[in-house]
Each structure stands twice: as structure tokens, then as C-alpha cells.
Design a protein around this motif. Structure first.
Motif, short mmCIF file in Angstrom:
data_model
loop_
_atom_site.label_atom_id
_atom_site.label_comp_id
_atom_site.label_asym_id
_atom_site.label_seq_id
_atom_site.Cartn_x
_atom_site.Cartn_y
_atom_site.Cartn_z
N ASN A 1 -4.43 -7.52 -0.59
CA ASN A 1 -4.62 -6.05 -0.76
C ASN A 1 -5.14 -5.92 -2.54
O ASN A 1 -5.40 -5.13 -2.66
CB ASN A 1 -3.78 -5.48 -1.08
N CYS B 1 -6.19 -1.71 -0.54
CA CYS B 1 -5.41 -1.85 1.02
C CYS B 1 -6.46 -2.86 2.24
O CYS B 1 -7.46 -2.18 2.75
CB CYS B 1 -4.52 -1.34 2.07
N CYS C 1 0.30 -1.04 0.64
CA CYS C 1 -0.13 -0.12 0.14
C CYS C 1 1.09 1.30 0.33
O CYS C 1 1.54 1.40 0.87
CB CYS C 1 -0.76 0.04 1.10
#
Length: 124
Positions: free
Chosen positions: A56, A65, A46
Motif C-alpha cells: 500500500n 491501497c 487503508c
């Protein structure tokens, strides 16, 4: 492995080393730098919070995320992370170096000090 042998051969036939060599040469000729960054987890990290997880990236195109909720296109997230890694390598090595690279060696993060490539003068 056998099922992907045709794909692997097609990829190898493209001459990626020559492409990279030419890119490095052209950038040096025009005063640029080629910074090769380790690609590990660039599309799973992220850019907002730094959380790394395979979860994710639920689909090929979408990044979400699971820690902070940041959402974006997965290719954009990978590009942001690759850019940040390149900037980190650049800041760690110093801007007065002509060209350098962090080769993909399984290590994550910037290279250790003293791992500059040999420099060559551009032709022209």
C-alpha cells in the motif's frame, strides 16, 4: 546495526521519555488525555477499507491501497489510523477515566480491560 549506531545514539540523546512525560503532565494539567497507541501498520493500513499491506505504501510520501484504490499522503493516512486507534481506546475505556494509555507492547488493538495507568492530580 553498526552503521546506524550514530543515529541510534542521537535519537536516544533526545530524551523522548522526558518529552512524553512532560506532554502527559501538561495535558493533565489542562484537562486533556494522553493516549499512546500502538504504531504497528498505521502507515500500511487503508483508512477506507482496512486492508493492511506493505504494498500500500510504495514510496515514503504516497499511499495507494492495492485493494480498494484509496490514494492519499502517507503521513495523513498514518495520522488518520492513529486517531482512530486512540478513539477506539477512549471508547473502550470510558470517557470518565482521567488518563490512560495503551503502551506499545507488540499487541495490535486496544488494551485489555483494567490496563489503566495510575492517576495523579495535576499541580496548580
Amino acid at each position: 546495526m553498526r552503521a546506524k549506531s550514530g543515529l541510534n545514539k542521537a535519537i536516544l540523546d533526545q530524551g523522548w521519555f522526558e518529552f512524553r512525560r512532560q506532554l502527559d503532565y501538561k495535558l493533565a494539567w489542562n484537562g486533556g488525555w494522553l493516549i499512546a497507541v500502538p504504531p504497528q501498520n498505521t502507515s500500511r493500513t487503508c483508512p477506507a477499507c482496512g486492508h493492511v499491506s506493505a504494498d500500500n505504501r510504495k514510496t515514503q510520501a504516497q499511499f495507494l491501497c492495492v485493494d480498494c484504490g484509496y490514494e492519499s499522503n502517507a503521513d495523513l493516512v498514518g495520522a488518520i489510523n492513529a486517531l482512530r486507534r486512540g478513539e477506539a481506546i477512549l471508547s473502550n475505556e470510558g470517557q470518565d477515566n482521567a488518563r490512560f494509555a495503551c503502551e506499545v507492547s507488540g499487541a495490535v488493538g486496544p488494551p485489555a480491560a483494567g490496563t489503566r495507568r495510575s492517576e495523579s492530580a495535576p499541580v496548580g
